[in-house]
Design a protein around this motif. Structure first.
Motif, PDB file in Angstrom:
ATOM      1  N   PHE A 187     -52.966  83.254 -63.347  1.00 47.17           N
ATOM      2  CA  PHE A 187     -51.567  83.326 -62.908  1.00 47.17           C
ATOM      3  C   PHE A 187     -50.722  82.291 -63.644  1.00 47.17           C
ATOM      4  CE2 PHE A 187     -48.022  82.058 -60.196  1.00 47.17           C
ATOM      5  CZ  PHE A 187     -47.461  83.285 -59.874  1.00 47.17           C
ATOM      6  N   TRP A 188     -51.258  81.081 -63.763  1.00 50.41           N
ATOM      7  CA  TRP A 188     -50.510  79.998 -64.400  1.00 50.41           C
ATOM      8  C   TRP A 188     -50.766  79.987 -65.909  1.00 50.41           C
ATOM      9  CZ3 TRP A 188     -46.715  77.923 -61.827  1.00 50.41           C
ATOM     10  CH2 TRP A 188     -46.770  77.879 -60.435  1.00 50.41           C
ATOM     11  N   SER A 189     -50.420  81.080 -66.545  1.00 50.51           N
ATOM     12  CA  SER A 189     -50.528  81.145 -67.999  1.00 50.51           C
ATOM     13  C   SER A 189     -49.127  81.066 -68.587  1.00 50.51           C
ATOM     14  CB  SER A 189     -51.223  82.438 -68.433  1.00 50.51           C
ATOM     15  OG  SER A 189     -50.535  83.573 -67.937  1.00 50.51           O
ATOM     16  N   ALA A 190     -49.034  80.650 -69.846  1.00 49.89           N
ATOM     17  CA  ALA A 190     -47.734  80.483 -70.498  1.00 49.89           C
ATOM     18  C   ALA A 190     -46.905  81.762 -70.369  1.00 49.89           C
ATOM     19  CB  ALA A 190     -47.944  80.120 -71.960  1.00 49.89           C
ATOM     20  N   PRO A 191     -45.594  81.637 -70.099  1.00 51.69           N
ATOM     21  CA  PRO A 191     -44.826  80.386 -70.135  1.00 51.69           C
ATOM     22  C   PRO A 191     -44.772  79.625 -68.806  1.00 51.69           C
ATOM     23  CG  PRO A 191     -43.332  82.221 -69.867  1.00 51.69           C
ATOM     24  CD  PRO A 191     -44.702  82.825 -69.984  1.00 51.69           C
ATOM     25  N   LYS A 192     -45.464  80.101 -67.762  1.00 53.30           N
ATOM     26  CA  LYS A 192     -45.454  79.370 -66.485  1.00 53.30           C
ATOM     27  C   LYS A 192     -46.073  77.987 -66.666  1.00 53.30           C
ATOM     28  CE  LYS A 192     -45.696  83.234 -63.166  1.00 53.30           C
ATOM     29  NZ  LYS A 192     -45.975  84.378 -64.040  1.00 53.30           N
ATOM     30  N   ARG A 193     -45.544  77.028 -65.923  1.00 51.02           N
ATOM     31  CA  ARG A 193     -46.066  75.662 -65.951  1.00 51.02           C
ATOM     32  C   ARG A 193     -46.516  75.282 -64.545  1.00 51.02           C
ATOM     33  NH1 ARG A 193     -43.879  72.269 -70.248  1.00 51.02           N
ATOM     34  NH2 ARG A 193     -42.676  73.534 -71.713  1.00 51.02           N
ATOM     35  N   PHE A 194     -47.744  74.823 -64.411  1.00 47.25           N
ATOM     36  CA  PHE A 194     -48.245  74.435 -63.094  1.00 47.25           C
ATOM     37  C   PHE A 194     -47.475  73.205 -62.616  1.00 47.25           C
ATOM     38  CE2 PHE A 194     -51.376  72.480 -60.163  1.00 47.25           C
ATOM     39  CZ  PHE A 194     -51.498  73.550 -59.289  1.00 47.25           C
ATOM     40  N   PRO A 195     -46.896  73.269 -61.404  1.00 53.76           N
ATOM     41  CA  PRO A 195     -46.010  72.186 -60.941  1.00 53.76           C
ATOM     42  C   PRO A 195     -46.757  71.042 -60.249  1.00 53.76           C
ATOM     43  CG  PRO A 195     -46.014  73.944 -59.337  1.00 53.76           C
ATOM     44  CD  PRO A 195     -46.931  74.397 -60.452  1.00 53.76           C
ATOM     45  N   HIS A 196     -46.076  69.921 -60.131  1.00 50.70           N
ATOM     46  CA  HIS A 196     -46.626  68.749 -59.444  1.00 50.70           C
ATOM     47  C   HIS A 196     -45.523  68.135 -58.583  1.00 50.70           C
ATOM     48  CE1 HIS A 196     -50.226  68.862 -61.968  1.00 50.70           C
ATOM     49  NE2 HIS A 196     -49.416  69.107 -62.983  1.00 50.70           N
ATOM     50  N   PRO A 197     -45.769  67.949 -57.282  1.00 53.68           N
ATOM     51  CA  PRO A 197     -44.740  67.368 -56.406  1.00 53.68           C
ATOM     52  C   PRO A 197     -44.461  65.914 -56.761  1.00 53.68           C
ATOM     53  CG  PRO A 197     -46.830  67.546 -55.248  1.00 53.68           C
ATOM     54  CD  PRO A 197     -47.012  68.251 -56.556  1.00 53.68           C
ATOM     55  N   LEU A 198     -43.232  65.484 -56.501  1.00 55.21           N
ATOM     56  CA  LEU A 198     -42.859  64.095 -56.725  1.00 55.21           C
ATOM     57  C   LEU A 198     -43.146  63.273 -55.476  1.00 55.21           C
ATOM     58  CD1 LEU A 198     -39.391  64.451 -58.527  1.00 55.21           C
ATOM     59  CD2 LEU A 198     -41.656  64.225 -59.558  1.00 55.21           C
ATOM     60  N   GLN A 199     -43.284  61.989 -55.667  1.00 57.51           N
ATOM     61  CA  GLN A 199     -43.398  61.044 -54.555  1.00 57.51           C
ATOM     62  C   GLN A 199     -42.134  60.202 -54.574  1.00 57.51           C
ATOM     63  OE1 GLN A 199     -45.945  60.520 -52.121  1.00 57.51           O
ATOM     64  NE2 GLN A 199     -44.344  59.202 -51.270  1.00 57.51           N
ATOM     65  N   PHE A 200     -41.294  60.351 -53.544  1.00 60.42           N
ATOM     66  CA  PHE A 200     -40.026  59.631 -53.553  1.00 60.42           C
ATOM     67  C   PHE A 200     -40.247  58.127 -53.600  1.00 60.42           C
ATOM     68  CE2 PHE A 200     -36.528  57.378 -51.543  1.00 60.42           C
ATOM     69  CZ  PHE A 200     -35.457  57.848 -52.283  1.00 60.42           C
ATOM     70  N   SER A 201     -39.440  57.481 -54.435  1.00 60.54           N
ATOM     71  CA  SER A 201     -39.492  56.026 -54.542  1.00 60.54           C
ATOM     72  C   SER A 201     -38.073  55.493 -54.664  1.00 60.54           C
ATOM     73  CB  SER A 201     -40.312  55.598 -55.765  1.00 60.54           C
ATOM     74  OG  SER A 201     -40.201  54.203 -55.974  1.00 60.54           O
ATOM     75  N   ALA A 202     -37.709  54.609 -53.758  1.00 58.29           N
ATOM     76  CA  ALA A 202     -36.362  54.040 -53.770  1.00 58.29           C
ATOM     77  C   ALA A 202     -36.143  53.107 -54.952  1.00 58.29           C
ATOM     78  CB  ALA A 202     -36.097  53.294 -52.465  1.00 58.29           C
ATOM     79  N   VAL A 203     -37.223  52.740 -55.655  1.00 58.38           N
ATOM     80  CA  VAL A 203     -37.071  51.873 -56.827  1.00 58.38           C
ATOM     81  C   VAL A 203     -36.995  52.684 -58.114  1.00 58.38           C
ATOM     82  CG1 VAL A 203     -38.242  49.941 -55.706  1.00 58.38           C
ATOM     83  CG2 VAL A 203     -39.571  51.549 -57.084  1.00 58.38           C
TER      84      VAL A 203
END
Length: 250
Positions: A134-150
């Motif tokens: 499913f995750w073949s080009a052009p799809k890009r496997f995503p990664h969640p962010l970790q919020f940082s106030a800095v």
């Protein structure tokens, strides 16, 4: 070479319209910066221009607005009513801290929760109906962010989103937005609920898919939303209106 009276002038023809990316690509499977810009512009207009305008239309003539929603009885009408309710109920802002809270939860929704749900629905080893990855080009496997106030980019998102949200509710913007430390302290006050991916969430993958037409379910849901909206409206002053913001490139 230009031949008088024969060569076509520049104004005689038009460039073909630019090809637009499918909505499922823009919202769930972006793979270039243009997709990201299109998504951001769409969110800006939806949250800060179209929804406040819908709120005002509803408050200015509630009977006529309710009738138009019942007559439409489609996914767009349902979406409009849900957005209005979010503005007038759970998402209604009365102080700038409310706007900071809204912005922080937007960050979590956009860059954490939606990504976690996407990964849950389509794991890294997911396959299509034909057995291809499913995750073949052009799809890009995503990664969640970790919020940082800095993280400056994270804090800039909160600053911009909270200022814009405040503008739609005509809330004064305090000086704390100019002070990263004070803004970070305001963000730290926000309680961010834990997120658990859901089994029954459907994420569109068909590039040709369109919004569904009206259905019995939509009619029932729209009637329920209109009842909730009437209760919200009764708690507002008759003068309450939002201020839509038009996107400006300058």
């Amino acid at each position: 070479m230009v031949i008088p009276y024969l060569t076509e002038n520049y104004g005689a023809s038009r460039d073909p319209p630019e090809k637009q990316a499918p909505m499922c690509t823009v919202h769930s499977f972006p793979h270039n910066i243009d997709h990201c810009l299109t998504w951001a512009r769409s969110e800006f207009e939806g949250l800060l221009e179209k929804t406040p305008a819908e709120v005002n239309a509803c408050l200015s003539n509630p009977v006529e607005y309710a009738t138009s929603m019942r007559n439409a009885a489609d996914a767009q009408a349902k979406d409009n009513l849900e957005r209005i309710l979010k503005c007038l109920d759970r998402g209604k802002c009365e102080t700038f801290q409310d706007c900071v809270t809204w912005a922080r939860l937007r960050f979590e929704d956009y860059f954490v929760n939606r990504i976690k749900q996407l990964k849950f629905t389509f794991p890294e080893d997911a396959a299509t109906s034909t057995g291809a990855p499913f995750w073949s080009a052009p799809k890009r496997f995503p990664h969640p962010l970790q919020f940082s106030a800095v993280d400056p980019s994270h804090l800039q998102f909160i600053m911009a989103a909270s200022i814009l949200r405040a503008a739609t509710f005509d809330i004064p913007v305090p000086d704390l937005v100019k002070n990263p430390k004070m803004l970070a302290e305001a963000v730290e006050k926000v309680i961010v609920p834990d997120f658990q991916p859901k089994e029954d969430v459907k994420i569109a993958t068909d590039e040709k898919a369109t919004r569904s037409a009206g259905s019995v379910d939509n009619v029932a849901v729209i009637n329920q939303l209109l009842l909730k909206l009437e209760l919200c409206r009764n708690n507002l002053s008759s003068e309450f209106r939002m201020k839509p913001i038009q996107f400006e490139k300058g």
